[in-house]
Design a protein around this motif. Structure first.
Motif, PDB file in Angstrom:
ATOM      1  N   TRP A 138       0.837  -1.206   0.000  1.00 31.46           N
ATOM      2  CA  TRP A 138       0.000   0.000   0.000  1.00 31.46           C
ATOM      3  C   TRP A 138       0.869   1.252   0.000  1.00 31.46           C
ATOM      4  O   TRP A 138       0.650   2.199  -0.755  1.00 31.46           O
ATOM      5  N   ASP A 139       1.876   1.236   0.863  1.00 26.45           N
ATOM      6  CA  ASP A 139       2.850   2.322   0.970  1.00 26.45           C
ATOM      7  C   ASP A 139       3.565   2.523  -0.371  1.00 26.45           C
ATOM      8  O   ASP A 139       3.715   3.640  -0.871  1.00 26.45           O
ATOM      9  N   TRP A 192       1.338   4.338  -2.979  1.00 23.34           N
ATOM     10  CA  TRP A 192       1.151   5.783  -2.788  1.00 23.34           C
ATOM     11  C   TRP A 192       2.439   6.571  -2.842  1.00 23.34           C
ATOM     12  O   TRP A 192       2.463   7.690  -3.335  1.00 23.34           O
ATOM     13  N   SER A 193       3.536   6.005  -2.327  1.00 17.96           N
ATOM     14  CA  SER A 193       4.753   6.805  -2.222  1.00 17.96           C
ATOM     15  C   SER A 193       5.658   6.666  -3.442  1.00 17.96           C
ATOM     16  O   SER A 193       6.544   7.490  -3.643  1.00 17.96           O
ATOM     17  N   VAL A 215       2.280   6.183  -7.550  1.00 15.65           N
ATOM     18  CA  VAL A 215       1.458   7.347  -7.899  1.00 15.65           C
ATOM     19  C   VAL A 215       2.315   8.552  -8.297  1.00 15.65           C
ATOM     20  O   VAL A 215       2.100   9.134  -9.364  1.00 15.65           O
TER      21      VAL A 215
END
Lengths: 355, 225
Positions: B132-133, B136-137, B140
Motif C-alpha cells: 500500500w505504501d 502511494w509513495s 502514484v
C-alpha cells in the motif's frame, strides 16, 4: 553466527540449486561468471523471487522455510541493485528520507550523518537523481540501503554498471563500510579483483550450483577450483605494516612467511593490509637467488601441483601457513623436480596493495 | 447566453467532473491490475475496456437503455431495492459516461504504471515499504503524468458525449440536456447563432484541455532523455 541459504528454482532453461552457509559477519562474496545464477540467488534471499521450498535464515531469524515466508518489506535487509535505482521523483535527500522513515525499529541504527559522511554525500543532498553521475548515484543507493538499518546488506554487482573511474570512486567507500559498520554483506560479483579486495568469505557459484565456500585466502588458492586456474589466478595475503624506508620510498610488510618490501604505503605502522599476489608474478628457484633485482624472495614448501593445460602447471605453495600460487611451465616443473613437500624459493615480481 | 444554455453548460461540466472522479477511482485499480497481471484472459479484459473506442456510442447507449430501463435487468434490480430507474436521469448519464470514457482513463494509467516497471517498487520493498505504501509513495508520484493525461482525456471526452446521452438521457433541461444535445437542438431549430456560441466554446475548451495533455507528455519525453 551464520547465515544459511538453500534455494532450488527453475527459470526457463536455467536451474539454480544452491546451498550455502557462511559467517554472518564481514563480506561474503558470491563469485561466478555471468549467468551462474548470482542475481537470482540474491533476489531469492531478499524475497523478491518466488522460490517455493527454499530456506533462508540469518542467525536464528528465519526469513523463509516450508512454513514461513517473510515478505520483502518485513525483512530487515538493504539491497543495492546493479544499476542504482534511485527514486527519480525525489531528490537525494528525499531518497534518504524514504529509507530513514521506514527504518526497522528493533535493529541497529545507522545514523543519517554517518551514512552521509561514509559515502561523501554532503554536497549532493539537494540534487535530483537525473543530475548525478553513475558513481554518485550508486553512492546514494548504498547510503539509502544502510540507512534502513539492515541486519544484512545484499549487493548485486554494485560496480558493474560503472566505468573504471566510477569503480575507483566507490571501492574505498565499500571498504570503509565494511570496517565501520557491523552489517554483514553478501556481495555478488564476477570481477576477481573486487572479490580479492573486499571478500572475507568466498562462495563460488557455477551454473547454478555452489562449488566451494570458505575463507577467501583458502578458496582462491585451491588449485582444483576455477579461480586458481584462470590467468587472473592470485592469492591474497594479510600483512602488517612493520616500517618504512623513507630514503627509498618503500614499506615493509610482515606476514607469517617473511617480510614484503613494497612501494611505500601511506599507512601507519602496525596497521593491517591485504596484498594480492598474481600467480603469474611468482617464479620458483631451488637456491636463493643472489644478484637479482627482485626484492621479495621467500622460502616455501610445495603443497600441491595441478596441470592447467598441456604446457602450464599451477603450484600451490605453503609459506609458514600462508598460501601462494605460482604458474610455471610443465617443462620447468619437471626440470626443478617439483613435487609436494619439496623446498623451494619463491620470487615475487609484483605485489598489489589492496587495502 | 440564454438561461437554458447556461443550465446545459453547468450540467455538462458537472457530468464531466463527476464521471472523471468516478473513472479515476475505478480506473486506477483496474489499470494497475492490467499493468501487472499475468492473467491469461487479460487481453480479453483489455479489449473490453477498449470497446467504447470503436463502438458507435448509440450502440453503447442502446444496450444501456435496455439494461437500465424499468424492464431491464439492472432496472428491475434497482426497482426491487426501492430505487428509481436510471434511464433518463442524471445518474444514468453518469453511468453511461463512465463506460463511454473508460478507455481514455484506463489506457494512459496502464501505460504509466507499466513504464515505471518493477524495479522502483522492488527497491521500495527492500527499504521496508508495504504494498500500500509502495503504491502511494512510489507508483502514484512516478505515474503523475499518466494521471494528468487520464483525468484531462476522461473529462474532455465526456464533454463531447452525444450518442450515449441521446439514447439513455434524452433532453430533460437541468437533468439530461447537456451541451451536445443543446447544440443539436439549436441546429434543428435553425438557431445557428446560439449553436455557434456553444459549439465554438466546446471547441476552444477541448483544444485547451488537449494542449495540457500534450505539453505534459512533451515534458515527459524531454525528462526521460
Amino acid at each position: 553466527m551464520t547465515l544459511e541459504a538453500r534455494f532450488r528454482m527453475t527459470r526457463g532453461e536455467f536451474r539454480l540449486d544452491a546451498r550455502l552457509e557462511a559467517p554472518a559477519r564481514g563480506v561474503t562474496a558470491v563469485f561466478g561468471a555471468s549467468g551462474a545464477g548470482k542475481t537470482l540467488l540474491l533476489r531469492a534471499i531478499a524475497g523478491l523471487e518466488e522460490a517455493p521450498g527454499g530456506y533462508f535464515r540469518i542467525g536464528d531469524e528465519v526469513w523463509q522455510s516450508d512454513d514461513v515466508f517473510v515478505p520483502t518489506h518485513r525483512r530487515p535487509l538493504g539491497y543495492v541493485f546493479q544499476e542504482a535505482s534511485l527514486f527519480e521523483h525525489l531528490s537525494v535527500r528525499g531518497n534518504l528520507d524514504f529509507a530513514e522513515r521506514r527504518r526497522r525499529r528493533a535493529s541497529k541504527r545507522v545514523e543519517r550523518a554517518q551514512a552521509v559522511k561514509l559515502l561523501g554525500l554532503d554536497n549532493l543532498l539537494d540534487r535530483a537523481p537525473e543530475n548525478l553521475s553513475g558513481g554518485e548515484r550508486q553512492r546514494v543507493a548504498i547510503a539509502r540501503a544502510i540507512l534502513a538499518s539492515p541486519r544484512l546488506l545484499l549487493m548485486d554487482e554494485p560496480l558493474s554498471a560503472l566505468d573504471l573511474t566510477g569503480r575507483a570512486e566507490i571501492l574505498p567507500f565499500l571498504e570503509d563500510l565494511h570496517h565501520e559498520l557491523e552489517i554483514p554483506i553478501v556481495y555478488v560479483s564476477h570481477a576477481a579483483d573486487e572479490v580479492a579486495r573486499l571478500a572475507d568469505h568466498l562462495v563460488l557459484l557455477e551454473s547454478g550450483r555452489v562449488t566451494a565456500s570458505g575463507p577467501v585466502a583458502e578458496i582462491l588458492t585451491r588449485v582444483d577450483l576455477s579461480p586458481a586456474r584462470t590467468d587472473e589466478a592470485a592469492a591474497v595475503v594479510e600483512a602488517v605494516v612493520a616500517g618504512d624506508d623513507r630514503e627509498h620510498e618503500l614499506s615493509y610488510l610482515d606476514f607469517p612467511g617473511g617480510r614484503f618490501t613494497v612501494a611505500r604505503a601511506a599507512r601507519p605502522i602496525g596497521s593491517s593490509v591485504r596484498l594480492r599476489v598474481l600467480a603469474r608474478d611468482v617464479s620458483l628457484t631451488l637456491e636463493r637467488q643472489e644478484g637479482t633485482s627482485i626484492l621479495n624472495i621467500f622460502e616455501a614448501r610445495v603443497e600441491e601441483l595441478a596441470d592447467l593445460d598441456r604446457s602450464q602447471v599451477a603450484v600451490k605453495l605453503d609459506l609458514a601457513g600462508v598460501r601462494l600460487l605460482s604458474r610455471v611451465t610443465r617443462k620447468s616443473a619437471e626440470a626443478l623436480e617439483l613435487a609436494p613437500g619439496k623446498r623451494v624459493f619463491v620470487q615475487i615480481k609484483a605485489v598489489a596493495l589492496l587495502r | 447566453m440564454a438561461a437554458e444554455d447556461l443550465t446545459a453548460l453547468r450540467l455538462t461540466l458537472e457530468l464531466a467532473a463527476v464521471s472523471t472522479l468516478i473513472l479515476l477511482v475505478l480506473g486506477t485499480p483496474l489499470a494497475w491490475w492490467l499493468a501487472h497481471s499475468r492473467f491469461r484472459l487479460k487481453a480479453a479484459v483489455e479489449a473490453l475496456v477498449a470497446l467504447p473506442l470503436v463502438l458507435p456510442p448509440t450502440v453503447l447507449g442502446f444496450y444501456l437503455l435496455v439494461a437500465l430501463g424499468t424492464q431491464g435487468p439492472v432496472g428491475r434490480l434497482i426497482d426491487a431495492l426501492g430505487g428509481r430507474a436510471l434511464a433518463f436521469t442524471f445518474a444514468g448519464l453518469v453511468v453511461g459516461s463512465v463506460l463511454y470514457s473508460l478507455p481514455f482513463v484506463v489506457q494512459p494509467l496502464e501505460n504509466a504504471f507499466a513504464s515505471i516497471g518493477h524495479r522502483p517498487l522492488e527497491v521500495a520493498a527492500t527499504l521496508g515499504a508495504s504494498p500500500w505504501d509502495r503504491f502511494w509513495s512510489v507508483a502514484v508520484p512516478l505515474a503523475r503524468r499518466g494521471f494528468v493525461t487520464a483525468a484531462v482525456l476522461g473529462f474532455a471526452h465526456t464533454l463531447g458525449e452525444f450518442g450515449v446521452v441521446l439514447m439513455i438521457g434524452g433532453s430533460i433541461p437541468g437533468e439530461t440536456r447537456v451541451l451536445s444535445i443543446a447544440i443539436y437542438e439549436h441546429v434543428e431549430a435553425l438557431e445557428y447563432g446560439r449553436a455557434h456560441l456553444l459549439a465554438g466554446g466546446l471547441l476552444v475548451l477541448s483544444f485547451a484541455l488537449l494542449l495540457v495533455v500534450y505539453s505534459v507528455n512533451r515534458k515527459y519525453v524531454v525528462g526521460k532523455s
